[in-house]
Design an enzyme around this catalytic site. Structure first.
Site, short mmCIF file in Angstrom:
data_model
loop_
_atom_site.label_atom_id
_atom_site.label_comp_id
_atom_site.label_asym_id
_atom_site.label_seq_id
_atom_site.Cartn_x
_atom_site.Cartn_y
_atom_site.Cartn_z
N LYS A 102 0.84 -1.21 0.00
CA LYS A 102 0.00 0.00 0.00
C LYS A 102 0.87 1.26 0.00
O LYS A 102 1.94 1.28 0.63
CB LYS A 102 -0.91 -0.04 1.23
N SER A 136 -9.95 1.65 2.67
CA SER A 136 -9.07 2.44 1.86
C SER A 136 -8.00 1.64 1.10
O SER A 136 -7.40 2.18 0.17
CB SER A 136 -8.36 3.48 2.74
N SER A 177 -10.12 -0.84 6.82
CA SER A 177 -9.55 -0.64 5.49
C SER A 177 -8.88 -1.82 4.82
O SER A 177 -8.53 -1.73 3.65
CB SER A 177 -8.59 0.54 5.50
N1 GLN Z 1 -13.28 3.67 6.08
C1 GLN Z 1 -12.75 4.07 7.35
C2 GLN Z 1 -12.48 5.55 7.36
O1 GLN Z 1 -12.63 6.16 6.34
C3 GLN Z 1 -11.54 3.29 7.69
C4 GLN Z 1 -10.34 3.76 7.00
C5 GLN Z 1 -9.18 2.92 7.34
O2 GLN Z 1 -9.32 1.89 7.99
N2 GLN Z 1 -8.02 3.38 6.97
O3 GLN Z 1 -12.11 6.07 8.37
#
Ligand code: GLN
Length: 490
Positions: free
Chosen positions: A85, A160, A184
């Site tokens: 990532k 994400s 995410s």
């Molecule tokens: N979707 C969640 C957020 O936007 C989690 C994001 C993540 O785990 N990095 O905060």
């Protein structure tokens, strides 16, 4: 039983039928061929990858008097292509966090998780697309264009870690690193038919991983098969002197070879909480089948209630935005980040941030700054901290009477690109079932649970703190009884 992708590659590499360089080239070729459509990758790592691959090949075999001899180095990850990532540092490589503000930034060092994979012989082939600074649930807040779901390119990949999940689903590499603050790795995993582990907080070092919400951030391994996750996890887990929040995981040295958990007499609590109202019928049917499978294996499924969980999403959003507002302050065009020029410092900082940060990052910075500000701190931030403690306590207590929790990963399957970007609350709702383990610092594993109306759905197993190894054994037992993880998108 079908061998896992990494076990298959391992066999080829160990027998001399495959070379690591060939595998790296194959990944690079696949990315070139398919990624124009999917956009899971925001930077290739051609030379870096080939050098790592050649190094792995030298560990695997040597040339003795013109004849190839196998060296017998049998590290599970030796020569295996992986995708990383874009919020994890790889020395000398682009490190852009899916953001324009760090566009073009080259990392001067590598994250501990990356270094540990490299020492084990893994071959990072590409940087995976992501929502900017990991803020998002769909992969659409990636500054370099949304990731598309390999199962249906009109749909999001989930976020994400959109690129990590899509890269594994599209077969660029059998293993990817994602990060998980509130879901995410698990959400994109579920949307793309990939398994994903959010470890207990601290088990994987975060040194070299861009901080988003530090009290929640975790690195998460992703692969189709739980065994492959276990292999990567065992290589990376453990205390890191560079990350004072890192902890040792008891039993990690006995994780491999992974043995399936005996499901007999296991007590598993089923929880769907407030998501029940939103759950797509086809997802429900996948989840019900998963419960039947577990029961068929001898587990006892008990419906559980976690009253505190109703507050989990709000609590997460408050803590998350507060921490994001503070963590992202370092991207000011001075220490990090692209700069717009101005003769006035304040204008330069404001201008750089305004010009180069995306909408969601700005939204969270504003919300977080508001809830940390004088007069609002007690009402929002402090209250959210108390709620987090209450939630964690109630989840911990439930483990006195059950062994694991099972939930859907998400109430719905991957949605259409553009469907939720205009409505942040709808987007946040995607995390309704994944924020709970994050708030409680406990591990959660998402595994494929079949197709719902043609798209992958996932179930999430949650265990008590530091039960990561057992959780992987549970996921492995589930995958021995199902073949959802074997499904291929065509
Ligand atoms: N979707 C969640 C957020 O936007 C989690 C994001 C993540 O785990 N990095 O905060």
């Amino acid at each position: 039983m079908k061998k896992s992708p990494i076990a298959n590659l391992r066999e080829g590499l160990d027998s001399g039928d495959l070379s690591s360089e060939y595998l790296a080239l194959r990944s690079i070729e696949k990315i070139k061929r398919l990624d124009g459509r999917i956009n899971a990758i925001n930077a290739e790592m051609g030379e870096f990858a080939l050098n790592a691959a050649r190094l792995a090949d030298r560990r695997l075999r040597s040339n003795v008097d013109g004849r190839l001899r196998l060296n017998g180095d049998r590290q599970p990850f030796l020569g295996i292509p992986v995708v990383v990532k874009d919020n994890m540092a790889c020395k000398g490589q682009l490190f852009q966090n899916g953001s324009k503000i760090t566009k073009g930034f080259i990392s001067p060092f590598s994250a501990t998780v990356v270094n540990r994979l490299l020492s084990a012989g893994a071959v990072p082939v590409a940087r995976a697309a992501m929502d900017e600074f990991a803020l998002g649930s769909s992969g659409e807040y990636h500054a370099f264009g949304p990731t598309r779901n390999p199962w249906d390119t009109s749909k999001v990949a989930g976020g994400s870690s959109s690129g990590s999940a899509a890269a594994v689903a599209a077969g660029y590499a059998p293993f990817a690193l994602g990060s998980d603050t509130g879901g995410s790795v698990r959400l994109p995993g579920a949307f793309c038919g990939v398994s994903a582990l959010r470890p207990t907080y601290g088990v994987l070092s975060r040194y070299g991983v861009t901080a988003m919400a530090s009290s929640l951030d975790q690195v998460g391994p992703m692969a189709k098969h739980v065994e492959d996750i276990a292999m990567g996890f065992s290589v990376m887990a453990g205390v890191d002197p560079h990350d004072s929040t890192s902890v040792d995981l008891p039993g990690i040295q006995d994780l491999l070879p992974l043995i399936p958990k005996d499901l007999k007499n296991l007590k598993i609590g089923y929880f769907a909480g407030d998501s029940v109202k939103a759950i797509q019928p086809a997802v429900q049917s996948c989840v019900s089948k998963a419960l039947e499978t577990l029961e068929g294996g001898g587990a006892k499924i008990i419906n559980i209630d976690l009253p505190c969980a109703s507050y989990a999403l709000e609590t997460y959003c408050l803590l998350n935005t507060a921490e994001v507002s503070s963590n992202l302050s370092r991207f000011d065009g001075v220490r990090y980040g692209n700069r717009v020029s101005s003769s006035n410092l304040a204008d330069m900082v404001a201008g750089s941030r305004n010009m180069h940060l995306g909408l969601e990052a700005k939204r969270r910075i504003l919300l977080g700054t508001f809830c940390l500000s004088k007069g609002h701190y007690d009402a929002y931030y402090l209250k959210a901290l108390k709620a987090r403690n209450a939630i964690a306590r109630s989840v911990m207590e439930i483990f006195n009477s059950i062994d694991f929790i099972v939930t859907p990963v998400s109430p719905i399957t991957a949605f259409a690109l553009g469907e939720k970007v205009a409505d942040p609350l709808e987007m946040y709702m995607m995390d309704i079932l994944t924020v709970l383990p994050a708030l409680a610092d406990i591990p959660a594993l998402a595994v494929p649970a079949g197709l719902a109306d043609g798209l992958p759905a996932g179930v999430q197993f949650i265990g008590p703190r530091l039960s990561d190894c057992d959780l992987l054994r549970l996921g492995y037992a589930f995958q021995q009884l199902t073949d959802h993880h074997l499904l291929e998108n065509t």
